[in-house]
Write a protein that holds these residues in place. Sequence first.
Motif, mmCIF file in Angstrom:
data_model
loop_
_atom_site.group_PDB
_atom_site.id
_atom_site.type_symbol
_atom_site.label_atom_id
_atom_site.label_comp_id
_atom_site.label_asym_id
_atom_site.label_seq_id
_atom_site.Cartn_x
_atom_site.Cartn_y
_atom_site.Cartn_z
ATOM 1 N N ARG A 245 0.767 -1.208 0.000
ATOM 2 C CA ARG A 245 0.000 0.000 0.000
ATOM 3 C C ARG A 245 0.813 1.280 0.000
ATOM 4 O O ARG A 245 1.945 1.310 0.382
ATOM 5 C CB ARG A 245 -0.879 -0.029 1.255
ATOM 6 C CG ARG A 245 -2.243 0.522 1.075
ATOM 7 C CD ARG A 245 -2.848 0.737 2.407
ATOM 8 N NE ARG A 245 -2.614 1.981 2.991
ATOM 9 C CZ ARG A 245 -3.396 3.007 2.800
ATOM 10 N NH1 ARG A 245 -4.363 2.935 1.980
ATOM 11 N NH2 ARG A 245 -3.174 4.100 3.413
ATOM 12 N N ARG B 295 -13.546 6.372 6.355
ATOM 13 C CA ARG B 295 -12.945 6.438 5.013
ATOM 14 C C ARG B 295 -13.857 7.163 4.030
ATOM 15 O O ARG B 295 -13.379 7.803 3.098
ATOM 16 C CB ARG B 295 -12.635 5.034 4.488
ATOM 17 C CG ARG B 295 -11.558 4.311 5.275
ATOM 18 C CD ARG B 295 -10.924 3.209 4.452
ATOM 19 N NE ARG B 295 -11.846 2.145 4.105
ATOM 20 C CZ ARG B 295 -11.992 1.007 4.771
ATOM 21 N NH1 ARG B 295 -11.286 0.818 5.891
ATOM 22 N NH2 ARG B 295 -12.817 0.076 4.366
ATOM 23 N N CYS C 91 -6.092 4.629 2.965
ATOM 24 C CA CYS C 91 -4.942 4.331 2.116
ATOM 25 C C CYS C 91 -3.715 3.979 2.952
ATOM 26 O O CYS C 91 -3.632 4.314 4.134
ATOM 27 C CB CYS C 91 -4.611 5.535 1.229
ATOM 28 S SG CYS C 91 -5.887 5.923 0.018
ATOM 29 N N SER D 243 -4.983 2.007 -2.091
ATOM 30 C CA SER D 243 -6.119 1.598 -1.260
ATOM 31 C C SER D 243 -5.753 0.371 -0.443
ATOM 32 O O SER D 243 -5.142 -0.570 -0.953
ATOM 33 C CB SER D 243 -7.328 1.289 -2.147
ATOM 34 O OG SER D 243 -8.278 0.495 -1.461
ATOM 35 N N VAL E 236 -3.681 6.169 -5.598
ATOM 36 C CA VAL E 236 -4.737 7.071 -5.143
ATOM 37 C C VAL E 236 -4.168 8.486 -5.100
ATOM 38 O O VAL E 236 -3.093 8.716 -4.530
ATOM 39 C CB VAL E 236 -5.253 6.662 -3.752
ATOM 40 C CG1 VAL E 236 -6.290 7.658 -3.249
ATOM 41 C CG2 VAL E 236 -5.847 5.258 -3.795
#
Length: 358
Positions: free
Chosen positions: A109, A143, A151, A191, A231
């Motif tokens: 991530r 979120r 994230c 994510s 993201v």
Amino acid sequence: MDDTDALMSIGTFARRVGLAPSALRFYDDCDVLRPAYVDGVTGYRYYAHGQQARAVLVRRLREAGMPLTDASVVLDGTREEARAILEGHARRARETAASAQSAIEEILRDLSGERRATVRLGGAELASAVRQVAPAVASAPVREEFPVLGCVLIELERQEVRLVATDRYRLAVRAMRPSSFEGDPCRVLVSVMELKDIASWAMRFADISIEVERGRVRLHGDGAERDLPAVDETFPDYRMILDSLPAARHRIIADRTALRAAIADAGHDGPLTLHTDEQQLILAFRGPVTSRLSAVCTGASVRIAFDPGVLLPALDAGVGPDVLLEISSPAQPVVVRSADQGSFTTLVMPVRDTSTDA
């Protein structure tokens, strides 16, 4: 002849017994392995040749994952007590081995940056890192309001790859050392749900490479590849949070599994109060004491409260038999990490202690 002529410096002794000097200092602080002599002027530690057998046994016990409280019994108890401790530890190790295999099912991530970088890591190591940081990601309702808190930040540098996650009440940082690195330092956000899916995939490979270019993330493993969408959000400045922490005034080292079980078995929603009393850690919910655990406590006695729902995931995500709590004050974030492994750190916010309210 100087008193230290027949002794070994901490560096020499460390090489002889296979322990790092930092570990020897840690075991000195915990009364597990005291040096034979400490220079009153310089503070340098010196060890005798006769201490090597004990040091090697300490190393072997810790390599077997034994908590310090149990290791002390093996080191200083009777033969019967040592055998009982060792057999019990072996039984628990067998019981947890199967769950340890299935516990590795999360992965990567958090990257953001337009530079290009490629790093190589172990697939299992990456999955373990995801498992550790993912619990610090915010819940689904939060979120929705703050997408960035869903994230994980991935930072790629030549010496370290870091995964970072926070929900504002916890901050989890896991550092890994890559086997290779090419390109420029960069960062990217991903994510947590996408990262968990990738983690299960990465577990199939002994090694994987992570390639980041213009915000695109691609993972390669033994001829297979997966894309990980980036993201476009701005992650909180976690380094500023870490750098602004006051110095720790209290340190608590406890058996991580025993502490986790004592909190979970109490079955309360909280708040949970922890109180140190000499070499004991006392757990209480809204006043009544629920458990007393052996612990290594340094600094003055301290009383601090937590939300069990926040503290338990931090304990679950840790590694090793012992957990270290570093406390600056009952109102400041508390560092929760393995007592002798620094690759994973969690910050947990305490809550107001209501047990003394009238």
